[in-house]
Every structure is written in structure tokens, then in C-alpha cells.
Design a protein around this motif. Sequence first.
Motif, PDB file in Angstrom:
ATOM      1  N   ILE A  78      -1.085 -16.024  -4.864  1.00  0.00           N
ATOM      2  CA  ILE A  78      -0.241 -15.215  -5.728  1.00  0.00           C
ATOM      3  C   ILE A  78      -0.550 -15.580  -7.178  1.00  0.00           C
ATOM      4  CG2 ILE A  78       1.559 -14.983  -3.991  1.00  0.00           C
ATOM      5  CD1 ILE A  78       3.129 -17.157  -5.448  1.00  0.00           C
ATOM      6  N   LEU A  79      -0.068 -14.765  -8.085  1.00  0.00           N
ATOM      7  CA  LEU A  79      -0.359 -14.959  -9.511  1.00  0.00           C
ATOM      8  C   LEU A  79       0.042 -16.347  -9.987  1.00  0.00           C
ATOM      9  CD1 LEU A  79      -1.286 -13.775 -12.214  1.00  0.00           C
ATOM     10  CD2 LEU A  79       1.044 -12.893 -12.530  1.00  0.00           C
ATOM     11  N   GLU A  80       1.186 -16.829  -9.534  1.00  0.00           N
ATOM     12  CA  GLU A  80       1.675 -18.138  -9.957  1.00  0.00           C
ATOM     13  C   GLU A  80       0.724 -19.257  -9.534  1.00  0.00           C
ATOM     14  OE1 GLU A  80       5.684 -20.950  -9.514  1.00  0.00           O
ATOM     15  OE2 GLU A  80       5.523 -19.042  -8.447  1.00  0.00           O
ATOM     16  N   ASP A  81       0.149 -19.131  -8.322  1.00  0.00           N
ATOM     17  CA  ASP A  81      -0.801 -20.139  -7.837  1.00  0.00           C
ATOM     18  C   ASP A  81      -2.016 -20.239  -8.752  1.00  0.00           C
ATOM     19  OD1 ASP A  81       0.847 -20.560  -5.641  1.00  0.00           O
ATOM     20  OD2 ASP A  81      -0.216 -19.097  -4.401  1.00  0.00           O
ATOM     21  N   LEU A  82      -2.553 -19.087  -9.131  1.00  0.00           N
ATOM     22  CA  LEU A  82      -3.725 -19.076  -9.999  1.00  0.00           C
ATOM     23  C   LEU A  82      -3.411 -19.663 -11.364  1.00  0.00           C
ATOM     24  CD1 LEU A  82      -5.488 -15.630  -9.340  1.00  0.00           C
ATOM     25  CD2 LEU A  82      -6.428 -17.908  -8.951  1.00  0.00           C
ATOM     26  N   GLU A  83      -2.261 -19.271 -11.903  1.00  0.00           N
ATOM     27  CA  GLU A  83      -1.919 -19.735 -13.254  1.00  0.00           C
ATOM     28  C   GLU A  83      -1.684 -21.240 -13.270  1.00  0.00           C
ATOM     29  OE1 GLU A  83       0.418 -18.064 -17.110  1.00  0.00           O
ATOM     30  OE2 GLU A  83       1.079 -17.397 -15.120  1.00  0.00           O
ATOM     31  N   ILE A  84      -1.032 -21.767 -12.240  1.00  0.00           N
ATOM     32  CA  ILE A  84      -0.815 -23.216 -12.154  1.00  0.00           C
ATOM     33  C   ILE A  84      -2.147 -23.947 -12.047  1.00  0.00           C
ATOM     34  CG2 ILE A  84       0.082 -25.048 -10.667  1.00  0.00           C
ATOM     35  CD1 ILE A  84       2.440 -23.222 -10.030  1.00  0.00           C
ATOM     36  N   PHE A  85      -3.058 -23.400 -11.250  1.00  0.00           N
ATOM     37  CA  PHE A  85      -4.372 -24.021 -11.097  1.00  0.00           C
ATOM     38  C   PHE A  85      -5.105 -24.087 -12.430  1.00  0.00           C
ATOM     39  CE2 PHE A  85      -8.981 -23.257 -10.431  1.00  0.00           C
ATOM     40  CZ  PHE A  85      -9.309 -24.487  -9.898  1.00  0.00           C
ATOM     41  N   PHE A  86      -5.142 -22.986 -13.164  1.00  0.00           N
ATOM     42  CA  PHE A  86      -5.872 -22.966 -14.434  1.00  0.00           C
ATOM     43  C   PHE A  86      -5.213 -23.861 -15.481  1.00  0.00           C
ATOM     44  CE2 PHE A  86      -7.267 -18.608 -12.906  1.00  0.00           C
ATOM     45  CZ  PHE A  86      -8.509 -19.069 -12.508  1.00  0.00           C
ATOM     46  N   LEU A  87      -3.874 -23.896 -15.498  1.00  0.00           N
ATOM     47  CA  LEU A  87      -3.180 -24.796 -16.426  1.00  0.00           C
ATOM     48  C   LEU A  87      -3.493 -26.253 -16.122  1.00  0.00           C
ATOM     49  CD1 LEU A  87       0.342 -23.110 -16.770  1.00  0.00           C
ATOM     50  CD2 LEU A  87      -1.319 -23.493 -18.609  1.00  0.00           C
TER      51      LEU A  87
END
Length: 485
Positions: free
Chosen positions: A416-425
Motif C-alpha cells: 500500500i502507499l503507506e508501506d512505500l512511503e515508510i520504506f523510502f523515508l
Amino acid sequence: MAFKLPTDCLNEIFEHLEEDKITLHSCLLVDRLWCKISVRILWRNIWRYKYTIAYQYQLKVASAILSTLIACLPNESKEILYKNKIFISTPTPNSPLFNYAGFCKVLSINEIRRIINNVLQFFDIDQKAITSKEVIKMFINQISSLKRLIYYTFYNTIPNNISFPYFPNYLVDLLELRCSSNINSEFFYYLSQICHNLQSITIEFRDFTVSNELKELISSQRNLKNLNLFIYEENDWTNIIPALIKHSNTLTKLHLYGNNDSLSLSFVSLFSNLQEFKFSFLFTNENFKELQHVIFPKLQILKIPYYCLKPEYVIKFLENNGKNLKECYFGEDSSALNLSIAEFCPNLKKLSVCFNNDELNTLITIFNNCQNLESIEIWFGKGCLSEKEVLETIVKYSPKKFCELKIYNGSPSELILEDLEIFFLNWKNRTPKISISLIIIKSHYESLEANKVLIIEEYKNLGIIKKFEIRKMDNEEEEEEDDYF
């Protein structure tokens, strides 16, 4: 006066665009000089079109290629087509601007027949055969220097054996041959007389016997480096082995494919200079038993893409050869095999592997023990680790040089979008700072949602993402044999 780059400078620039077909096509429209340079590059290997465009456009492109080739035919060949009621439209009634066939460095007899069979689907088989013969004859007469020749016989809708009118000197430069073993022996005889500089040979065994002419062709090569042997049904390669082992000192790359567990692989041990070995036997690896104790001191790349019934043979092989390996590719989902990678392959830079859903600690162990690892390909699906927990593990445990993750997924993504954003952060805060490439390859194409696109672009601009790509898995991805037709 407008400034113009010298021709040799443009040539050098365009050579670096060889894989960028879209840009090269744009160059065709600039002026005659740009068109002349770019069209030569585009037509070097025109048969690769099916890997660079969407499937629904492939027939349209194939039709355009065939009509261009028909326009290039000499008048004698056009008259033969006309007499046989073969009417194929051409792009223009005038002569073509270029001799397109003369630019070709790769001649694929199979792809010519495939295009003709698909485009001329309402013509009878004799008309297709006549068209194939005339187009192939034109290539043979026009090519100035051929680098690769592809000629298989399993494509059955058009007669297989092609009569080559003669073999001119351009075959002296031939570097790669891909063929079937049951081609007319005259073909192999003529090749053996003029072609001695092959660096790569691929043979598909389609008959129980191998002609002496094929053996002689193999024996006559001076610097053979790459060998690919494909066995189908109950065919055998035993009687060709004496010709192969003459190249035991020069051969550095070997690929064996088959489904016959009675085939002996003992001859492989003679290739002591192997740097890359791919073992693609279906359903069984009993054959690998003979190789488990053999040591290849220069081996750097090992590929075993299919499921192994007895992974203990591969584990023993890794114990003997794993220290020097730089790349490993496995289709096995064995916990024991995955742990052996961590134990015996400390110098890996690239790894492709499957992890069961209870193997998170194994992934961590691989990261801890393989400190040179830069890239990992992981297959996801039912019963495997989830994408989310893999991303979390990569952030926490991947080595300092790690910079690429490839996700192979045969089912809808759970990210989900949140998973990707947490990974990149989290990746942004890692030390040392290094951009990451994330490539998602799926069994069916699935476009990225608009909100995810915005997130990706944001982190690209920040330098956190070096490359992000999502694409459909194709035949080339599955088998890595982009020109086996």
C-alpha cells in the motif's frame, strides 16, 4: 549558420542510444544525416521489436517490417511473388531510401518465417514458403557482415530447410550461431569451411543423431567461449561430446537445458575455466549428482532456475564452489539451500531466490554474511515472505553497498502507499547515503496508481530513488533467451 556535429561524433553518440528505440526513432525525423545514422542502428537487429513494444502492436509492427522488406526485394523476386499471386502492399511505390537488409547484423530465419506466417495468415503454406525464400535470399545477398545467425527447425507452419544459394565471405565475421541439430548437413558443411571464429554456439537437439558436418563445425572453431545445449524429449548429446571437449580450455559460459535424467554430465567437469554455469533441467536434477563434487576455480555465476527435487546436490556444489561466486540465481524454495547460500557464498553481489513465509531470519542471515551484496531478486506469491516485511528487513539489515531490489510477483501486490512511503523515508535516513533502484515485475501488467506515482517522483527528485520501474514479466524475463524462437 547552424552548428552541425561531425558525422563520426554523431555516430558515437547514437551508438550509446542503441537500446533507446524511442529516441532513435525521433532521430529519424531530424534530417537526412541523422536518419541515415539512426536507421543503420535500428536495423541491426530488427527482430527484437517484440520485446520493446506492447503485444497488441506487434502484428502492426511486423506488417510494417515485412512491407518494407518486400519493397527492398529485387525485381526478379517481386516478379516471382506476382506470378504466385502474392500481393503485399509496400510503404511507397517508389524505391526505398535505404537498403535496409544490408544494415542487418543479425539474421533470424525463424523470425522471418514467424513474421510471414502471422502477417500472411490468409495465404496458403506454399505462398508463405515462396515469400520466405525470396526475403531470406535478399538478406543473404545484401548483408555485408553478419554477427549472429539464428536458424531453428521447430517452427512447423513453413518448410524448415532453407536452401542457401551460397555462403559469401561475410560469414567469416560470424560470432554467434543458434541452430537445430537436424538442419540439412550441407548447411553445416558450408559453415565449417568458412566460419571459424564463433564465440557462441547454441544447439537444440531435435534428432537422435548428430551429423558429422555439425561435429566438424564445432571442432573447427578457434575460440569458442559460450555453449548452450538444449535437449528435448529423449534425444541425446553423447555423440557430440568429443567435439565439445576440444574447447575445454576456452569455454567460459555453459547452459544446459533438458528433461532427461539419464543424460550424463560428467563431461562438464572438463571445462575447468567455466565462469558461468546455468543448469535448466525440468522436474529433476538427478543429473546434477555427478557435478556436486566438481570444483570450478573460476566460476562466478551460477543459475539453477527450476525446482530441485534434491537440493542437497546443489548445497554440496556450493560448499565446493560458493566462495568465488559473485551471482546466484535459484528457482528453489528450499530453506536448507537458502541457509547454505549464507554459509558458503560470502562474496555474492547479486542473488535471486525464493523465501518461504517463515524464512525472514534466513534473509537477515544472508544480509549479515554476504556483505558485498548489491542486488537481490525475490519471488513473491502464496506461502512466501510478504513485500512489506522484505522492505523493512532491507532497510534494517542490508549491507552498505546494497542498491537494488527486484520484486517478482505472480499475484496482485499487497503493498500500500503507506508501506512505500515508510520504506523510502527509512532509506533516506540510512548510512551511508545511497540511491536505491526498485523494480517490480509481475505476471500481468498493473499500472501504478496516481498517488503512488507522485510519491515515486518526489523521492526521485530527492535522490533517494535512482530507478523505479513496474513492468509485465515476459518470455525474456522468464527464460533469459531473448532470441530463441
